[in-house]
Write a protein that holds these residues in place. Structure first.
Motif, short mmCIF file in Angstrom:
data_model
loop_
_atom_site.label_atom_id
_atom_site.label_comp_id
_atom_site.label_asym_id
_atom_site.label_seq_id
_atom_site.Cartn_x
_atom_site.Cartn_y
_atom_site.Cartn_z
N ASN A 187 0.82 -1.22 0.00
CA ASN A 187 0.00 0.00 0.00
C ASN A 187 0.85 1.26 0.00
O ASN A 187 0.59 2.21 -0.77
N ALA A 188 1.86 1.32 0.85
CA ALA A 188 2.70 2.52 0.93
C ALA A 188 3.48 2.73 -0.37
O ALA A 188 3.62 3.86 -0.84
N LEU A 189 3.99 1.64 -0.95
CA LEU A 189 4.71 1.73 -2.22
C LEU A 189 3.80 2.22 -3.32
O LEU A 189 4.17 3.10 -4.12
N ALA A 190 2.58 1.68 -3.38
CA ALA A 190 1.63 2.11 -4.40
C ALA A 190 1.35 3.60 -4.29
O ALA A 190 1.32 4.32 -5.29
N ALA A 191 1.17 4.08 -3.07
CA ALA A 191 0.89 5.51 -2.86
C ALA A 191 2.07 6.37 -3.27
O ALA A 191 1.89 7.50 -3.74
N SER A 192 3.28 5.84 -3.13
CA SER A 192 4.47 6.64 -3.43
C SER A 192 4.76 6.73 -4.93
O SER A 192 5.40 7.68 -5.38
N GLN A 193 4.33 5.73 -5.71
CA GLN A 193 4.70 5.74 -7.13
C GLN A 193 3.52 5.83 -8.09
O GLN A 193 3.71 5.89 -9.30
N MET A 194 2.29 5.86 -7.55
CA MET A 194 1.11 6.00 -8.38
C MET A 194 0.21 7.09 -7.82
O MET A 194 0.08 7.24 -6.61
N GLU A 195 -0.42 7.83 -8.71
CA GLU A 195 -1.32 8.89 -8.27
C GLU A 195 -2.59 8.32 -7.65
O GLU A 195 -3.19 8.93 -6.76
#
Length: 393
Positions: free
Chosen positions: A296-304
């Motif tokens: 979840n944190a990775l997704a938030a950091s690299q995707m809008e």
């Protein structure tokens, strides 16, 4: 064209070529070949083709070029080459870079046809392929060797929505001189900027969100002008995987509304995931924007945003999943995604059925897993349809 335009302006205006008639809508140049004023002009064009010159539809076409320039501007890539389908794009991106004796590292969580290219086709011609858990940077580091030529992954995996650390894998690959090839379909060119994060060749099935209305097949490979024109273009020119002018025109018209459609579908997708998480008939709900998602944190950091997809793992396995699918009224049972119509897919028996039970288990594809592609219908209607069907699961 302006480089300062925002996304929606680029999606409407980038790459436009107008004929002498001054048409408003992009023209379809439905022609196989092109004529020359003189024999000398033909000779010169075959020696070195200009930026706005064409020889044969397999090599390029004005309508296709409009599409390539528009999507390259959107992606932030120098260049693009459009293909007949998404799998033609994946095949071209990998095969154009590799030869017998080369080594490739790939994430193991892939669409079935991508796995076929890596496991069956490339290895048939002497390419060595190593598969890793794509979410584990340590596994990538251990697998990428000094002689590794390329790495490949889906930035968001099909169908379990694993998120790959794009910048992290790219850094490891580039340190060994390997090129990074990524399928970015689930993340979409609206929410992901894979080129900025280190991907050398980005691949899309434009059949999905870019057309987004269930009409035409298409694909595209994007990257530096050096890679596109010296590696990808020669391979596709001579093997024939070019996009047709008509399909390119459909993709252009799809791009007019791409940002609007994808944002609406992504908003609804998250609403559905939040509403369904914890449902008594579900073992899990998978969506990158849910706190329960492992990346979840990775997704938030690299995707809008988390994208237009979610997955439900129905308790009771295949029988329960089929009962739910057969009870749906709005959702369409199909194997496509990224459409204006919401689509439900049972991967274990369709898109990933060629995998063994052990392979599916390793990828988290259970018999109860249903992949959902959220369309443009009312989110409340979609939720009611799902919850009603779940009661029969």
């Amino acid at each position: 064209m302006s480089k300062n335009w925002n996304t929606r302006t680029k999606l409407v205006h980038e790459g436009i070529r107008r004929s002498q008639y001054g048409e408003v809508s992009e023209a379809i140049f439905l022609t196989q070949g092109f004529v020359y004023d003189t024999a000398e002009q033909a000779e010169a064009r075959f020696i070195e083709i200009g930026d706005d010159e064409f020889i044969y539809a397999r090599y390029g076409n004005p309508t296709v070029r409009m599409f390539e320039e528009r999507i390259a501007a959107l992606e932030g890539a120098e260049d693009a080459f459009a293909t007949a389908s998404g799998m033609a794009a994946v095949n071209a991106a990998l095969t154009s870079l590799l030869k017998a004796g080369d080594h490739v590292v790939s994430s193991r969580a892939l669409f079935g046809s991508c796995l076929y290219i890596l496991e069956e086709i490339l290895t048939r011609y002497g390419v060595e392929v190593t598969f890793v858990d794509g979410t584990d940077l340590a596994a990538w580091k251990a697998a990428i060797r000094d002689d590794t030529k390329a790495v490949f992954f889906e930035t968001m995996s099909n169908p379990t929505l694993e998120i790959i650390d794009i910048a992290g894998v790219a850094e490891l690959a580039h340190a060994k001189g390997a090129l990074v090839v990524a399928d970015n379909v689930f993340a979409t060119p609206i929410f992901s900027r894979a080129v900025e994060q280190g991907v050398d060749l980005v691949v899309y099935s434009t059949t999905k969100h870019i057309d987004g209305q269930g009409r035409c097949l298409g694909g595209v490979v994007l990257g530096s002008k050096e890679l596109i024109r010296k590696k990808v273009e020669p391979y596709l020119k001579h093997t024939g995987g070019a996009l047709s002018p008509f399909n390119a025109w459909v993709m252009l018209k799809g791009m007019d509304t791409l940002d609007l459609r994808v944002r609406a579908a992504a908003e609804a997708s998250l609403k559905l995931a939040e509403a369904l998480e914890g449902h008594e008939k579900l073992a899990r709900v998978i969506h990158p924007s849910l706190p329960s998602h492992p990346q979840n944190a990775l997704a938030a950091s690299q995707m809008e945003a988390g994208g237009t997809m979610l997955a439900l793992d129905v308790k009771g396995g295949k029988d329960a999943a089929f009962r739910m699918l057969n009870a749906l009224e709005i959702w369409t049972i199909s194997n496509n995604l990224g459409d204006s119509k919401s689509i439900a897919t049972h991967p274990a028996t369709t898109t990933h059925q060629r995998l063994s039970e052990e392979q599916r288990a390793a990828l988290g594809i259970t018999d109860g897993l249903i992949r959902l592609s959220v369309g443009l219908e009312d989110a409340g209607d979609l939720l009611n349809d799902l919850t009603t069907a779940l009661e029969l699961a």
